[in-house]
Design an enzyme around this catalytic site. Structure first.
Site, PDB file in Angstrom:
ATOM      1  N   HIS A  32      47.526  45.453  40.965  1.00 42.30           N
ATOM      2  CA  HIS A  32      48.307  44.218  40.883  1.00 42.30           C
ATOM      3  C   HIS A  32      47.785  43.236  39.825  1.00 42.30           C
ATOM      4  CE1 HIS A  32      51.393  41.907  43.511  1.00 42.30           C
ATOM      5  NE2 HIS A  32      51.683  41.869  42.224  1.00 42.30           N
TER       6      HIS A  32
ATOM      7  N   CYS B 251      47.746  37.955  45.419  1.00 37.96           N
ATOM      8  CA  CYS B 251      47.058  39.112  44.838  1.00 37.96           C
ATOM      9  C   CYS B 251      46.524  38.941  43.424  1.00 37.96           C
ATOM     10  CB  CYS B 251      47.990  40.314  44.855  1.00 37.96           C
ATOM     11  SG  CYS B 251      48.581  40.720  46.489  1.00 37.96           S
TER      12      CYS B 251
END
Length: 187
Positions: free
Chosen positions: A66, A5
């Site tokens: 994220h 991510c």
């Protein structure tokens, strides 16, 4: 840019290789920003939202972030989307969906963690832990409301919607749960 991510999102938002941003490591845990670490996408890095703002765009974001959370204190939110050029920030999952956020009790018999599973609106926590019921619908609503607010503006707008389904914990709203032949991956 990467298979996990944080580096992938950082590359997308900056146009730079994650390695050049200092987001690298031998394991996914070293390459992802964790909620308990004072790290995130460097505030000095120019993001797509900041570039577009300088060209007259109104910018918005909702979804999985994220790219870091706090810098100095455990609640300063210094790395949230608002501080990276987004004028309006809807529902935001700063860390995404983790196993620790699973509400089904299949993976976390004790229930979702309040330490890693939270939902922000702009720079304020509004849910801890996250209630995933209709989360996708709520993210889409944020995007639709942004578009409706700005579609008649004199200048252009940019909206980044990052759905929360790239990995576990998997969830589906009541309208979709149990409806797919693919099970939770298709619901």
């Amino acid at each position: 840019a990467d298979s996990v991510c944080s580096p992938s999102r950082a590359g997308l938002l900056t146009g730079r290789m994650p390695l050049r941003l200092g987001i690298y490591g031998d394991s996914p845990m070293l390459r992802n920003f964790a909620p308990f670490l004072p790290t995130g996408l460097p505030l000095a890095e120019l993001t797509m939202a900041e570039m577009l703002k300088s060209a007259g765009y109104t910018t918005g974001f909702a979804g999985k972030w994220h790219l870091g959370l706090n810098k100095e204190t455990n609640d300063d939110g210094a790395f949230l989307p608002y501080y990276h050029g987004f004028d309006e920030v809807g529902l935001t999952l700063p860390m995404g969906n983790l196993w620790t956020c699973d509400e089904s009790l299949d993976h976390m018999p004790s229930g979702p963690s309040t330490e890693t599973c939270y939902l922000y609106r702009n720079t304020t926590i509004i849910q801890q832990p996250i209630d995933h019921t209709n989360l996708t619908r709520r993210l889409v609503n944020d995007a639709q409301e942004f578009i409706l607010r700005h579609h008649d503006d004199a200048g252009p707008f940019f909206y980044m919607l990052a759905f929360a389904h790239p990995h576990v914990a998997l969830f589906a709203g009541d309208d979709f749960k149990g409806k797919s032949r693919r099970g939770p991956y298709g619901d």
